[in-house]
Motif scaffolding. Sequence first.
Motif, PDB file in Angstrom:
ATOM      1  N   ARG A   1      -8.383   0.550   2.965  1.00 33.55           N
ATOM      2  CA  ARG A   1      -8.563  -0.156   1.692  1.00 33.55           C
ATOM      3  C   ARG A   1      -7.933  -1.546   1.693  1.00 33.55           C
ATOM      4  NH1 ARG A   1     -11.917   1.664  -2.069  1.00 33.55           N
ATOM      5  NH2 ARG A   1     -10.635   0.443  -3.492  1.00 33.55           N
ATOM      6  N   VAL A   2      -6.883  -1.717   2.480  1.00 33.28           N
ATOM      7  CA  VAL A   2      -6.120  -2.966   2.390  1.00 33.28           C
ATOM      8  C   VAL A   2      -6.263  -3.808   3.659  1.00 33.28           C
ATOM      9  CG1 VAL A   2      -3.825  -3.957   2.051  1.00 33.28           C
ATOM     10  CG2 VAL A   2      -4.464  -1.858   0.847  1.00 33.28           C
TER      11      VAL A   2
ATOM     12  N   GLN B   1      -5.256   5.328   4.417  1.00 31.76           N
ATOM     13  CA  GLN B   1      -5.767   4.673   3.204  1.00 31.76           C
ATOM     14  C   GLN B   1      -5.425   3.191   3.181  1.00 31.76           C
ATOM     15  OE1 GLN B   1      -3.902   7.347   0.381  1.00 31.76           O
ATOM     16  NE2 GLN B   1      -5.854   8.296  -0.165  1.00 31.76           N
TER      17      GLN B   1
ATOM     18  N   MET C   1       0.023   5.326  -0.849  1.00 31.65           N
ATOM     19  CA  MET C   1      -1.132   5.501   0.033  1.00 31.65           C
ATOM     20  C   MET C   1      -0.691   6.045   1.387  1.00 31.65           C
ATOM     21  SD  MET C   1      -3.434   2.110  -0.372  1.00 31.65           S
ATOM     22  CE  MET C   1      -4.031   1.519  -1.934  1.00 31.65           C
ATOM     23  N   SER C   2      -1.616   6.751   2.041  1.00 34.07           N
ATOM     24  CA  SER C   2      -1.351   7.203   3.401  1.00 34.07           C
ATOM     25  C   SER C   2      -1.648   6.028   4.349  1.00 34.07           C
ATOM     26  CB  SER C   2      -2.270   8.369   3.740  1.00 34.07           C
ATOM     27  OG  SER C   2      -3.604   7.923   3.799  1.00 34.07           O
ATOM     28  N   PRO C   3      -1.136   6.094   5.586  1.00 33.78           N
ATOM     29  CA  PRO C   3      -1.426   5.006   6.519  1.00 33.78           C
ATOM     30  C   PRO C   3      -2.932   4.763   6.660  1.00 33.78           C
ATOM     31  CG  PRO C   3       0.260   6.436   7.420  1.00 33.78           C
ATOM     32  CD  PRO C   3      -0.209   7.083   6.145  1.00 33.78           C
TER      33      PRO C   3
ATOM     34  N   PRO D   1     -10.414  -4.479   5.302  1.00 31.84           N
ATOM     35  CA  PRO D   1     -11.246  -5.469   4.597  1.00 31.84           C
ATOM     36  C   PRO D   1     -10.762  -6.899   4.825  1.00 31.84           C
ATOM     37  CG  PRO D   1     -10.664  -3.666   3.114  1.00 31.84           C
ATOM     38  CD  PRO D   1      -9.878  -3.462   4.381  1.00 31.84           C
ATOM     39  N   GLN D   2      -9.464  -7.077   4.870  1.00 35.50           N
ATOM     40  CA  GLN D   2      -8.939  -8.427   5.095  1.00 35.50           C
ATOM     41  C   GLN D   2      -9.116  -8.853   6.549  1.00 35.50           C
ATOM     42  OE1 GLN D   2      -5.118  -9.449   3.105  1.00 35.50           O
ATOM     43  NE2 GLN D   2      -5.128  -7.343   2.417  1.00 35.50           N
TER      44      GLN D   2
ATOM     45  N   GLY E   1       0.824  -1.206   0.000  1.00 39.07           N
ATOM     46  CA  GLY E   1       0.000   0.000   0.000  1.00 39.07           C
ATOM     47  C   GLY E   1       0.857   1.255   0.000  1.00 39.07           C
TER      48      GLY E   1
END
Lengths: 259, 225
Positions: free
Chosen positions: B141-142, B137, B133-135, B145-146, B128
Motif C-alpha cells: 500500500r505504501v 501491507q 500494518m503488516s510488513p 506504489p511510490q 505504515g
Amino acid sequence: MLKISELHKSFGQTEVLRGIDLHVAKGQTTIVIGPSGSGKSTLLNCLNLLEIPEAGTIELDGLRMTFGEGENKRIRELISYRQKTGMVFQSHHLFPHRTALENVIEGLVVVKRWNRIDATKRGKALLEKVGLGEFIDRFPAQLSGGQQQRVGIARALAMEPAILLFDEPTSALDPELVGEVLLVMKELTREGMTLVVATHEMKFAREVGDRVIFMEKGVISDDGNPNYIFGESRNERVRQFLSRFETGNELASTRISAN
Amino acid sequence: MSQERAERLWEIFLHSLWPLLQGMLKYTIPLSIISFGLSLIFALLIALAGLSHQPYLRLPSRFYVWIVRGTPILVQLFIIFYGLPSLGIVLPAFPTVVIALTVSEAAYCSEIMRSTIKSLPQGQWKAGYSLGMSPFQVLRRVILPQAARISIPPLGSQFISLFKTSSLAALVTLPDLFGVAKQIAASTFEPMLLYIVAAGYYLAICSVLTVLQHRLENKFGRYSL
C-alpha cells in the motif's frame, strides 16, 4: 494504563535508553523534555514498538510485552500492540501518493478492514476536527507544514488508539505554523486523550502538561508536575536545560539569573 | 547512381516493407512484450529477495544479478540455444529468446526496483507500521506504489533497450524484424538499403515508446507537485 519498567535500548555500542520506568495514567498528558540525544525519540519509538527494546516490560491497556533474551516477538504481537498506539512524527511521514483523506482512512481500510463509506465518513469528520475540512482532497505536497502535521494527527486518531505519542511534532515547522498544531493537541487533552509528547515547546509543556519528565543520557532524571519542573526543581541539569528557553519559560530563567 | 539502379532499389524497398513489418508484428513485438512482462514479475521477486534481511534470500538474489549482469546476453542466448542441446535439452528458437531476454532483463530491472525501494524514506515504513500494518501491507500500500512511480522512467528506457536487444533473435534463426532484413539483404545483395529500412522501423517504434513513457510518468507523477 501505560506502565513501562526497566526499558533498555542500544544502537550498536551506544546505549540510548538505560532503564526507563514510567507509569502514565489514563487521560494524562505527559511531556518529555531533555537535550537532543537524551533518548526522547527512542523512548517514543519504543512505546510504539517501532524500535524493539532489548530488555524491560511495556504494559498498555492490559497488553503486556516482555523484552529480553529469548523473547523474540512475533510480528503478529507487534502489530496488535501497535494498533493500540498512535504516533505523530516530527516530519509527519504522510503518504505522498495519497490525499489527506486517503491518508487518514488508510489504517481503517487496510488494517481494521472498514468499508470505504464508513471510513470516509470518519475520515472527513476527523479532518473537520483538525480544521482541514476544506482540504480533504489535497495531496500532502499541496499542504503547508502545519496542515500536514494536522493530517498526521488525524491519521493517528483514526485508529482510536489508547494512547497518542508525539515525537517533537512542531520541531520541523516554521514558527508561525507551530500554534495551529499545538491548538489541536490542546483540544485532544481537553477531550481526555492520553498523550505522551516529546517537545521543545516549554510554554505548551507548562500549560498543557499534567506531568513533565526530564530525560538525560537515556534515563529519566527528573519527573513532576509542570510547576515543580519549571519552578521548584533542584536538579542542576534541568535548570541549565531550561535556561536555554528563556522566552518560553520566564520563570525558570529568572530563577537561574537570580542565582 | 544510374536510373536503373535507383529503380531497382526503390523496387526492393517497396517489396521489403511488408515482410519486415510482418517480422516485427510476429516476432519482435511479441518477444519484447512477453519477455518484459515476465521479467517484471521475476525482477520484483529478485529485488525483494535482494532487500531481505535473510541471507538465504539475499545472497542467491545478489549472486543471480552478478552472474547475469557480468555476462553478455548474446553469450547467454548461445548457451541456451547451442549449448544446452549437448546436455539433451533442445528448446525451439522462440522460447529460447524469451528465456534469454527474461533472464537478462529481470536482473537489470530488479536492480532498478531494489534501488528505488531503498531510496524511499524509512519514515514511510514507520508510518505504515505505526498504523498497525503488516510488513506486506506496508509494501503493497505504501512502498510499491511510490517505488513504481519513481522507477517508471528507468524501467521505460529498459523496455526500449529490450525492444532493440530482441534483434538478437535473428542469430538463433528467428525471422524477426532484423532476421527478415538479413534474409532479404542476403538474397538481393543490398545490405545498406535493408538495414536502413530495419533501423527505420526500430526508430519508429522506439519513438512511440518514448512518448508513452512520458505519458505514464505524468499520470503517476500527479501527487508530487
